[in-house]
Design a protein around this motif. Structure first.
Motif, mmCIF file in Angstrom:
data_model
loop_
_atom_site.group_PDB
_atom_site.id
_atom_site.type_symbol
_atom_site.label_atom_id
_atom_site.label_comp_id
_atom_site.label_asym_id
_atom_site.label_seq_id
_atom_site.Cartn_x
_atom_site.Cartn_y
_atom_site.Cartn_z
ATOM 1 N N LEU A 123 0.839 -1.199 0.000
ATOM 2 C CA LEU A 123 0.000 0.000 0.000
ATOM 3 C C LEU A 123 0.875 1.250 0.000
ATOM 4 N N ARG A 124 0.425 2.272 -0.703
ATOM 5 C CA ARG A 124 1.111 3.558 -0.764
ATOM 6 C C ARG A 124 0.122 4.670 -0.432
ATOM 7 N N PRO A 125 -0.224 4.802 0.849
ATOM 8 C CA PRO A 125 -1.210 5.826 1.213
ATOM 9 C C PRO A 125 -0.643 7.225 1.053
ATOM 10 N N THR A 132 1.717 6.531 8.976
ATOM 11 C CA THR A 132 2.122 6.219 10.344
ATOM 12 C C THR A 132 1.452 4.940 10.836
ATOM 13 N N ALA A 133 0.170 4.796 10.522
ATOM 14 C CA ALA A 133 -0.556 3.594 10.937
ATOM 15 C C ALA A 133 0.069 2.342 10.336
ATOM 16 N N LEU A 134 0.429 2.401 9.051
ATOM 17 C CA LEU A 134 1.053 1.236 8.410
ATOM 18 C C LEU A 134 2.397 0.909 9.045
ATOM 19 N N ARG A 135 3.175 1.947 9.372
ATOM 20 C CA ARG A 135 4.475 1.706 10.000
ATOM 21 C C ARG A 135 4.335 1.032 11.358
ATOM 22 N N ILE A 137 1.358 -0.920 12.202
ATOM 23 C CA ILE A 137 0.578 -2.151 12.057
ATOM 24 C C ILE A 137 1.438 -3.296 11.523
ATOM 25 N N ILE A 138 2.252 -3.027 10.510
ATOM 26 C CA ILE A 138 3.024 -4.103 9.875
ATOM 27 C C ILE A 138 3.983 -4.764 10.864
ATOM 28 N N PRO A 139 4.830 -4.020 11.587
ATOM 29 C CA PRO A 139 5.684 -4.719 12.574
ATOM 30 C C PRO A 139 4.892 -5.337 13.712
ATOM 31 N N ALA A 140 3.712 -4.760 14.041
ATOM 32 C CA ALA A 140 2.897 -5.351 15.112
ATOM 33 C C ALA A 140 2.388 -6.731 14.705
ATOM 34 N N ILE A 141 1.923 -6.866 13.464
ATOM 35 C CA ILE A 141 1.464 -8.171 12.980
ATOM 36 C C ILE A 141 2.628 -9.154 12.924
#
Length: 384
Positions: A123-125, A132-135, A137-141
């Motif tokens: 994704l490229r929001p 910020t959310a992607l940064r 969420i991805i390491p959290a998953i």
């Protein structure tokens, strides 16, 4: 077939799921119940087995269709994590009874989680909040799946608690030992680590300025610094305990030694990072040494200095904990680890390790955030 968009993770997940269905029983009690249908035996996944296979197959097949990326990621997230939750909660009370289909279901859910992270990474929001959310969420998953695999494998395979307790047991121990952990953190981090980190890094920085100013020091101090930085901590720590006693001062001394020379070496290298053209320009403005240092050379050395601070943030914690193995009051993270290992309380050992890892990550993150605020002009920060 323009509506198809298969990925290798989804295809492999479907194949593993079908193999698990064909093999039949997920656990030994289920196999025993299938072998004796007339007996009323209790076994796990009596109700949830079909639900797990259905979730996995639906999520994998849906991800093969051309859907918006965010919808595909949401379907994969729900299917993978709900299945993992059902799998882990179902094995509770039947630890060590898992058969091959259990691990195939776990691998299938992991593949779908992998595909979810891959979709989110593509994704490229545009909005900053979404980036910020992607940064986050991805390491959290990614981190969550490390814990999921750890929990599921240790419980399913029946790994002895003394060898590797599951994360849930470690979390329960943390929740039940907060006063003890708080006292250990206060003794090790808020006394030894922070004091030693500030003094060691500050002294290394001042020594680097002196070495840059006096060529004699630069030629004589740096080789000694490289030699001292190679000293083993297990050799230095007992000596510091003999010199400064059993309390936190001896641990702070070890931290000072460990953090002094990385700061010294990195700062000296950073002060040489400014180009000749910039220094010649400062000389044409009749700038003295200190003006050139504060207006040109120190800003150019900032990435090197912060690199040393980030290195020291982990070295300081390691040094203080290891030093506590060689003598400390009846409190401290290193003392607790060495003591609880002798008592075979492995869950408490892992609780201390988890708290130390969390503290080290927070410490490193604070330094990294401060670096971004100070070196906002640097290409590495602008690009990130």
């Amino acid at each position: 077939m323009n509506w198809l968009k298969p990925s290798w993770q989804a295809v492999l997940a479907v194949a593993l799921c079908l193999i698990a269905v064909a093999l039949g029983a997920i656990t030994k009690p289920e196999a025993a119940a299938m072998a004796q249908p007339e007996a009323s035996l209790d076994y796990p996944y009596l109700v949830t087995k079909g639900l797990m296979f259905g979730l996995l197959l639906i999520a994998a097949l849906v991800s093969m269709t051309k859907l918006p990326a965010i919808v595909e990621a949401l379907v994969l997230f729900v299917g993978a994590h709900l299945t993992a939750w059902l799998l882990i909660t179902g094995i509770n009370g039947f630890e060590g009874t898992a058969l091959a289909p259990y691990f195939l279901v776990l691998a299938t859910a992991w593949l779908l989680g992998w595909r979810c992270v891959a979709v989110l990474s593509s994704l490229r929001p545009v909005a900053n909040w979404a980036k910020t959310a992607l940064r986050l969420i991805i390491p959290a998953i990614f981190g969550a799946w490390i814990l999921i695999l750890w929990e599921a494998i240790t419980r399913g395979a029946g790994i002895p608690f003394i060898l590797l307790p599951p994360p849930s047991a470690i979390g329960a121990r943390i929740a039940g030992s907060l006063p003890v952990l708080g006292a250990d953190v206060r003794q090790t981090i808020f006394k030894a680590v922070i004091f030693g980190y500030v003094v060691g890094s500050g002294a290394g920085f001042l020594a680097a300025i002196a070495a840059d100013r006096v060529p004699f020091l630069r030629r004589g101090l740096l080789p000694i610094g490289n030699m001292v930085s190679a000293l083993p901590i297990i050799g230095v720590a007992p000596i510091m305990v003999m010199w400064f006693g059993f309390d936190w001062q001896s641990k702070a001394a070890v931290v000072i030694i460990m953090t002094f020379f990385p700061m010294l070496v990195n700062t000296v290298a950073g002060l040489a990072a400014s180009g000749h053209m910039e220094r010649d320009l400062m000389r044409t403005y009749a700038s003295g040494y200190w003006q050139t240092l504060f207006k040109l050379r120190l800003p150019a050395a900032a990435p090197f200095i912060f690199n040393a601070l980030k290195i020291n943030s982990t070295l300081a914690l390691i040094g203080a904990i290891v030093a506590e193995f060689f003598g400390t009051p009846v409190v401290g993270m290193g003392f607790r680890i060495s003591t609880e290992v002798g008592r075979m309380n492995i869950d408490m050992v892992w609780a201390e390790i988890a708290v130390a890892a969390l503290a080290g990550s927070v410490f490193y993150g604070v330094v990294a955030l401060f670096e971004r605020a100070v070196t906002f002009w640097h290409p590495s920060v602008r690009g990130g």
